[in-house]
Design a protein around this motif. Structure first.
Motif, short mmCIF file in Angstrom:
data_model
loop_
_atom_site.label_atom_id
_atom_site.label_comp_id
_atom_site.label_asym_id
_atom_site.label_seq_id
_atom_site.Cartn_x
_atom_site.Cartn_y
_atom_site.Cartn_z
N HIS A 358 10.86 -2.21 -11.83
CA HIS A 358 12.08 -1.90 -11.07
C HIS A 358 11.88 -0.65 -10.21
N VAL A 359 11.33 0.38 -10.84
CA VAL A 359 11.16 1.66 -10.14
C VAL A 359 10.10 1.56 -9.04
N LEU A 360 8.99 0.82 -9.36
CA LEU A 360 7.89 0.80 -8.40
C LEU A 360 8.04 -0.28 -7.34
N GLU A 361 8.62 -1.44 -7.75
CA GLU A 361 8.63 -2.56 -6.79
C GLU A 361 10.03 -3.09 -6.50
N GLY A 362 11.02 -2.49 -7.10
CA GLY A 362 12.40 -2.94 -6.82
C GLY A 362 12.78 -4.21 -7.57
N SER A 363 11.97 -4.62 -8.58
CA SER A 363 12.31 -5.83 -9.35
C SER A 363 13.65 -5.63 -10.08
N THR A 364 14.44 -6.70 -10.20
CA THR A 364 15.74 -6.58 -10.86
C THR A 364 15.72 -7.18 -12.27
N LYS A 365 14.54 -7.64 -12.71
CA LYS A 365 14.43 -8.26 -14.04
C LYS A 365 14.84 -7.25 -15.14
N GLY A 366 15.75 -7.68 -15.99
CA GLY A 366 16.17 -6.83 -17.11
C GLY A 366 17.30 -5.88 -16.76
N MET A 367 17.73 -5.87 -15.50
CA MET A 367 18.82 -4.94 -15.12
C MET A 367 20.16 -5.49 -15.56
N ASP A 368 21.05 -4.59 -15.96
CA ASP A 368 22.36 -5.02 -16.46
C ASP A 368 23.36 -3.91 -16.14
N VAL A 369 24.24 -4.19 -15.18
CA VAL A 369 25.15 -3.15 -14.70
C VAL A 369 26.08 -2.65 -15.82
N LYS A 370 26.50 -3.59 -16.69
CA LYS A 370 27.41 -3.18 -17.78
C LYS A 370 26.73 -2.18 -18.71
N LYS A 371 25.47 -2.50 -19.05
CA LYS A 371 24.74 -1.60 -19.95
C LYS A 371 24.51 -0.25 -19.27
N LEU A 372 24.18 -0.31 -17.97
CA LEU A 372 23.94 0.92 -17.22
C LEU A 372 25.19 1.80 -17.24
N THR A 373 26.34 1.17 -16.96
CA THR A 373 27.60 1.92 -16.92
C THR A 373 27.93 2.50 -18.29
N ALA A 374 27.61 1.73 -19.34
CA ALA A 374 27.92 2.22 -20.69
C ALA A 374 27.07 3.45 -21.02
N VAL A 375 25.79 3.40 -20.65
CA VAL A 375 24.91 4.55 -20.96
C VAL A 375 25.40 5.80 -20.21
N ILE A 376 25.63 5.64 -18.89
CA ILE A 376 26.05 6.82 -18.09
C ILE A 376 27.42 7.29 -18.55
#
Ligand code: SAM
Length: 434
Positions: A358-376
């Protein structure tokens, strides 16, 4: 009859001296502004971009103004601020004679003791100095922490996460860095001039810290340490700070070998206070370095590093962040968190390989907006809890602690700052939840 903004006799005499010595004041004059001491007042309409003050280099105070016989006492590598503060403390009267009217316009040491946290009582997070009753800072960690973590590096409700890597941060753990700089200056000066008076030396060191401008001699390269590129500019040091956005290419301050020029960065009407920007600094930086903070500032932010490293404590994850240039400097503004914070949050819930792709190539595999929002959201909530607990503990101390009661204005200032911090985190939390 003098108006209530009238600066008073010392300032009028100094202004006269400055004008006679080549300073140009174009539509501005020193005046009193409640809560800000002296500042600059527009004497007519001023248009953005106009040169409002010009100071000839013949009157500025730089390291080059310090006689070689004095400078040569110090070993190579002694900082500019240390040598200039030592010169102001010890320099012979004749050499400093021409600046006497200027020196009378500077705030007294008492003002620094009131406003700068590093000189506050230990109960409010201040440090032990050569004139303090406490011999050292031992035991400080056992007192409740009332200063914002960006200043003190301390928390009341959490233990900060470990940092396995070093990185430079200009706006975190500010007091430790200030302490390091001031102690280093002091030690280098007393090693050469052991009879130096701490109170005078630290006063001039703080004058330089709060009133100096960036300056490099015409024939010299900028020094590695920005703090070695400093000069005091008579009259220009009346400008107070505001969070004005400086338009790229339209510098508000500029210097050459002849003069220093300060331009208006906004339009002003007659009677307005004319400001300069000291830089895009968060309020905790302004409080620690200059002894004030703004009610509103688009540059205000706080840092989540201590909280985030609790969830990313493993050396492997920290190595991963570091290798990909995402180690530290995780900011929260009222309008949300920075991209670095989102990247760090992704590493909490994503598989490391997915995260790297994701960081190096912009891949979206494994991304989850809900989980991201919960962590932040969890990180922001941790800061909010800290703010609430600290506000409560300041209020309790105001009821029960005689030292805090004797320093009511300082405690109130910290309480208001913590309310701002809570508000930043709550507003950011709303933004990310939308
Ligand atoms: C360069 S001096 C400006 C002149 C100063 N106000 C005086 O009375 O001499 C910087 C100091 O001014 C004060 N200051 C600057 N901007 C301010 C602001 N926006 N609000 C309150 N105080 C401010 C702080 O004490 C700061 O350390």
């Amino acid at each position: 009859m003098s108006q209530d903004w009238s600066p008073g006799g010392d300032h009028e005499a100094f202004t006269q001296w400055a004008l006679e010595n080549g300073v140009v004041a174009n539509g501005v004059t020193p005046a009193r502004f409640p809560g800000r001491g002296l500042g600059m007042r527009a004497t007519r309409k001023i248009k953005r971009g106009e040169a409002v003050v010009q100071v000839p280099t013949s009157v500025i105070l730089t390291l080059a103004s310090v006689p070689e016989t004095f400078r040569s006492k110090f070993p190579e590598g002694t900082g500019t601020q240390a040598m200039m503060a030592a010169f102001l403390t010890h320099g012979d009267e004749e050499q400093l004679e021409k600046y006497q009217l200027w020196f009378k316009t500077w705030p007294p040491r008492q003002d620094f003791e009131e406003t700068l946290p590093l000189l506050w009582p230990r109960e409010l997070g201040g440090l032990a100095w050569p004139d303090s009753s406490a011999a050292s800072n031992a035991g400080l960690a056992s007192l409740p922490n009332f200063l914002p973590p960006c200043i003190s590096g301390r928390w009341n409700t959490i233990s900060p996460g470990p940092r396995t890597k070093k990185y430079e941060s200009v706006h975190q753990n500010l007091m430790a860095e200030q302490e390091r700089r001031l102690r280093k200056s002091w030690e280098s000066v007393i090693s050469v001039l052991p009879d130096t008076d701490w109170r005078s030396f630290s006063y001039y060191w703080l004058i330089l810290n709060t009133r100096s401008f960036y300056w490099v001699e015409a024939d010299q390269e900028p020094p590695e340490d920005r703090n070695d590129a400093m000069a005091l500019l008579p009259f220009a040091d009346y400008f107070n700070h505001s969070d004005i956005e400086v338009i790229p290419g339209q510098c508000d301050v500029k210097f050459d070998s002849n003069e220093y020029t300060l331009r208006a960065t906004e339009d002003y009407n007659e009677g307005d206070e004319v400001y300069m920007s000291y830089g895009s600094h968060p309020n905790d930086f302004l409080l620690a370095e200059y002894g004030f903070y703004l009610d509103k500032s688009s540059s205000d932010c706080v840092y989540l590093d201590d909280i985030i490293f609790r969830d990313l404590s493993s050396p492997d994850k920290q190595e991963e962040l570091s290798l990909n240039q995402y180690y530290g400097e995780y900011r929260v503004h009222a309008d949300g968190v920075c991209y670095r914070t989102e990247v760090a949050a992704s590493l909490v819930y994503m598989e490391e390989e997915d995260w790297r792709n994701h960081v190096l190539e912009g891949s979206t595999k494994g991304m989850d907006v809900k989980k991201l929002t919960a962590v932040i959201g969890g990180w922001l909530q941790t800061y909010i809890t800290e703010a609430e607990a600290t506000i409560k503990s300041i209020e309790e101390a105001e009821e029960t602690n005689a030292v805090i009661q004797a320093h009511h204005a300082k405690a109130q200032s910290l309480r208001r700052r913590w309310a701002q911090i809570k508000n930043i985190c709550e507003t950011a939390l709303k933004e990310i939840s939308l």
